[in-house]
Scaffold this motif. Sequence first.
Motif, mmCIF file in Angstrom:
data_model
loop_
_atom_site.group_PDB
_atom_site.id
_atom_site.type_symbol
_atom_site.label_atom_id
_atom_site.label_comp_id
_atom_site.label_asym_id
_atom_site.label_seq_id
_atom_site.Cartn_x
_atom_site.Cartn_y
_atom_site.Cartn_z
ATOM 1 N N GLY A 10 0.642 -1.199 0.053
ATOM 2 C CA GLY A 10 -0.136 0.108 0.086
ATOM 3 C C GLY A 10 0.803 1.229 -0.123
ATOM 4 N N ASN A 11 0.182 2.544 0.617
ATOM 5 C CA ASN A 11 1.099 3.719 0.711
ATOM 6 C C ASN A 11 1.731 3.748 1.918
ATOM 7 O OD1 ASN A 11 -0.275 4.356 -1.621
ATOM 8 N ND2 ASN A 11 -1.902 5.536 -0.922
ATOM 9 N N ILE A 12 2.785 4.438 1.931
ATOM 10 C CA ILE A 12 3.516 4.865 2.889
ATOM 11 C C ILE A 12 2.577 5.375 3.998
ATOM 12 C CG2 ILE A 12 5.420 6.340 4.024
ATOM 13 C CD1 ILE A 12 6.820 5.989 1.459
ATOM 14 N N PRO A 13 2.230 5.169 5.123
ATOM 15 C CA PRO A 13 1.405 6.154 6.097
ATOM 16 C C PRO A 13 1.571 7.345 6.140
ATOM 17 C CG PRO A 13 2.169 3.787 7.163
ATOM 18 C CD PRO A 13 3.027 4.076 5.883
ATOM 19 N N THR A 14 0.397 7.969 6.169
ATOM 20 C CA THR A 14 0.507 9.607 6.123
ATOM 21 C C THR A 14 1.045 10.074 7.520
ATOM 22 O OG1 THR A 14 -1.823 9.546 6.801
ATOM 23 C CG2 THR A 14 -1.354 10.071 4.758
ATOM 24 N N SER A 15 0.841 9.183 8.507
ATOM 25 C CA SER A 15 1.322 9.441 9.912
ATOM 26 C C SER A 15 2.690 9.767 10.012
ATOM 27 C CB SER A 15 0.782 8.438 10.930
ATOM 28 O OG SER A 15 1.090 7.007 10.518
ATOM 29 N N PHE A 16 3.560 9.071 9.104
ATOM 30 C CA PHE A 16 4.872 9.242 9.062
ATOM 31 C C PHE A 16 5.252 10.687 9.045
ATOM 32 C CE2 PHE A 16 7.090 5.330 7.655
ATOM 33 C CZ PHE A 16 6.255 4.414 8.311
ATOM 34 N N ALA A 17 4.441 11.631 8.451
ATOM 35 C CA ALA A 17 4.734 13.016 8.134
ATOM 36 C C ALA A 17 5.061 13.547 9.777
ATOM 37 C CB ALA A 17 3.396 13.610 7.650
ATOM 38 N N ASN A 18 4.427 13.149 10.923
ATOM 39 C CA ASN A 18 4.911 13.463 12.290
ATOM 40 C C ASN A 18 6.104 13.343 12.475
ATOM 41 O OD1 ASN A 18 1.903 14.374 12.335
ATOM 42 N ND2 ASN A 18 1.484 12.544 12.809
ATOM 43 N N LEU A 19 7.031 12.307 11.924
ATOM 44 C CA LEU A 19 8.267 12.098 12.471
ATOM 45 C C LEU A 19 9.167 12.867 11.877
ATOM 46 C CD1 LEU A 19 7.847 8.107 11.374
ATOM 47 C CD2 LEU A 19 7.365 9.279 13.674
ATOM 48 N N THR A 20 9.006 14.154 12.411
ATOM 49 C CA THR A 20 9.906 15.305 11.950
ATOM 50 C C THR A 20 11.343 15.160 12.302
ATOM 51 O OG1 THR A 20 9.331 16.560 13.600
ATOM 52 C CG2 THR A 20 7.949 16.695 11.740
ATOM 53 N N LYS A 21 11.503 14.415 13.370
ATOM 54 C CA LYS A 21 13.100 14.063 13.705
ATOM 55 C C LYS A 21 13.912 12.787 13.323
ATOM 56 C CE LYS A 21 12.795 17.559 16.676
ATOM 57 N NZ LYS A 21 13.638 19.070 16.458
ATOM 58 N N LEU A 22 13.273 12.318 12.498
ATOM 59 C CA LEU A 22 13.499 11.002 11.832
ATOM 60 C C LEU A 22 14.800 11.216 10.985
ATOM 61 C CD1 LEU A 22 12.732 7.990 11.848
ATOM 62 C CD2 LEU A 22 11.759 8.383 9.514
ATOM 63 N N SER A 23 15.792 10.561 11.058
ATOM 64 C CA SER A 23 17.254 10.833 10.427
ATOM 65 C C SER A 23 17.569 9.643 9.257
ATOM 66 C CB SER A 23 18.401 10.869 11.148
ATOM 67 O OG SER A 23 18.721 9.605 11.759
ATOM 68 N N GLU A 24 17.096 8.540 9.313
ATOM 69 C CA GLU A 24 17.339 7.510 8.063
ATOM 70 C C GLU A 24 16.021 6.730 8.323
ATOM 71 O OE1 GLU A 24 20.501 4.986 9.328
ATOM 72 O OE2 GLU A 24 22.008 6.953 9.584
ATOM 73 N N LEU A 25 15.469 6.753 6.858
ATOM 74 C CA LEU A 25 14.597 5.873 6.535
ATOM 75 C C LEU A 25 14.668 4.849 5.277
ATOM 76 C CD1 LEU A 25 11.191 5.447 6.846
ATOM 77 C CD2 LEU A 25 10.960 7.281 4.981
ATOM 78 N N TYR A 26 14.734 3.426 5.840
ATOM 79 C CA TYR A 26 14.839 2.292 5.010
ATOM 80 C C TYR A 26 13.544 1.606 4.885
ATOM 81 C CZ TYR A 26 19.788 3.223 5.988
ATOM 82 O OH TYR A 26 21.090 3.904 6.077
ATOM 83 N N LEU A 27 13.222 1.790 3.647
ATOM 84 C CA LEU A 27 12.005 0.971 3.108
ATOM 85 C C LEU A 27 12.174 0.051 1.852
ATOM 86 C CD1 LEU A 27 9.257 3.549 3.798
ATOM 87 C CD2 LEU A 27 9.736 1.942 5.429
#
Length: 603
Positions: A10-27
């Motif tokens: 599916g889609n990357i969850p829209t709630s990910f937009a709240n992870l403003t301190k996230l430095s690395e995203l491996y999907l």
Amino acid sequence: MRLWDNDLKGNIPTSFANLTKLSELYLFGNQFTGGDTVLANLTSLSIIDLSLNYFKSSISADLSGLHNLERFSVYNNSFSGPFPLSLLMIPSLVHIDLSQNHFEGPIDFRNTFSLSRLRVLYVGFNNLDGLIPESISKLVNLEYLDVSHNNFGGQVPRSISKVVNLTSVDLSYNKLEGQVPDFVWRSSKLDYVDLSYNSFNCFAKSVEVIDGASLTMLNLGSNSVDGPFPKWICKVKDLYALDLSNNHFNGSIPQCLKYSTYFHTLNLRNNSLSGVLPDLFIKDSQLRSLDVSSNNLVGKLPKSLINCERIEFLNVKGNKIMDTFPFWLGSLPYLKVLMLGSNAFYGPVYNPSAYLGFPSIRIIDISNNNFVGSLPQDYFANWLEMSLVWSGSDIPQFKYMGNVNFSTYDSIDLVYKGVETDFDRIFEGFSAIDFSGNRFSGHIPGSIGLLRELRLLNLSGNAFTGNIPPSLANITNLETLDLSRNNLCEIPISLGKMSFLSNINFSYNHLEGLIPQSTQFATQSCSSFLGNIGLYGFVEICGESHHVPVPTTSKEPEEPLSESEDQLLNWIAAAIAFGPGMFCGFVIGHIFTSYKHKWFIAR
């Protein structure tokens, strides 16, 4: 956040937009199809890896606000639309990989951040087009550039020479034309250059190789470059792999190549080169692969080839070389492929005073020459590599013959299932013998049955006599068998048990008796048996109109092997077992039950 290699959809969850301190995203390695617009809000990200998913949208979000981003990788998806120019506005970005998607349209670097730190740009395998822009010079720190497999046209801009830190450039499989760019020989850092499959047609009138040129791999194959062999290449002392195949080079091969001592791969195939193949090969040569096929070379094979102790692939097919059979090559310990076909070689291929050797041979093509004489029954006994049966754990790590580090693969022409076919890649486990179009006589050696891994056997167009050896039935993985245009007498019934045999040609012999009544024979074309008036059992193959009545006299059932032939094979197998060691003896007796491989990648 590390969520790679799961089954997320599916889609990357829209709630990910709240992870403003996230430095690395491996999907990477999931099944995401959308939702990438949330990325623009994650302003702390330094790494984004969405590779190996199923994204189908364009990258429409403005990513220029990701001021900390260093690595952006989305390779092997189905992203479409224009190149996301907002990436080039990020001053911290070091690595961009957009390869293997459906991005389209032109690309422009004019809005690139003036102090760009970008070192890696991979956009290969897309639908990008237009010119490679002059503004590429703004990528002053770029080291790795791959724009291969796109639709870029025109000439390579001169401004690319200002990108002085380039070490690897791949412009292959585009529509580039004109002069071969001079940055190839004027850089002290450039190591790898692939310009193959374009329409380059010439070099500069004056080529000056700079001192300290570090080029190790140059691929100019499949262009339209003409003129004499470029002697400036001799000045590139560390050249490891050179491919000038499928061009229009003429004249002789220069003797100065002798001093390029690091050659591992030299491919001059399909040009108009003439003269002799010079003695280029000094002691302790590193050469692994030499292909000079489909030229106009004359003379003899240079004896200096014996210095190439590491050579695995030798292809001189399709020239005018006039020489006797090179028994002396049989001592080379790693030679896997020997292609001598379509030349003017002559004389016997058996000499009782010369050890035949070739311990590693897997493919040999001596077709369409003037070889003569008979072959002793143990002729094939020393070709151990064709006897070894591979299990899953034995299959080589790199499954195609060639140099995987430089993505240069060996290629050959073979008559495969009756059709002259050009194959780009050869599976490491493939084995083939083509002795067709010569003047061999006598019986087909029974030792052929020892070569249990053989996939292709072509002995057509000779003068072999006697029965087809029943030992052929031991080659259970044989796929194509051509014995046409000989003087053979009888088909062993045991051949009907060869389940992989999909292409048979026994036409124009003196065959008599019953055609084996099996699926493999029943599915052949009627033409496979023409010119054998003594054969019968045609009904399933050719229909009633070609049916020859079954003789009324009784016929003794055929034994799989005659007593003498059985003793011969037992003797040879025993010799093999004790000669190279018990391992080979056990392997030869093992029955291989793997699936049928796709041996070639055909053009």
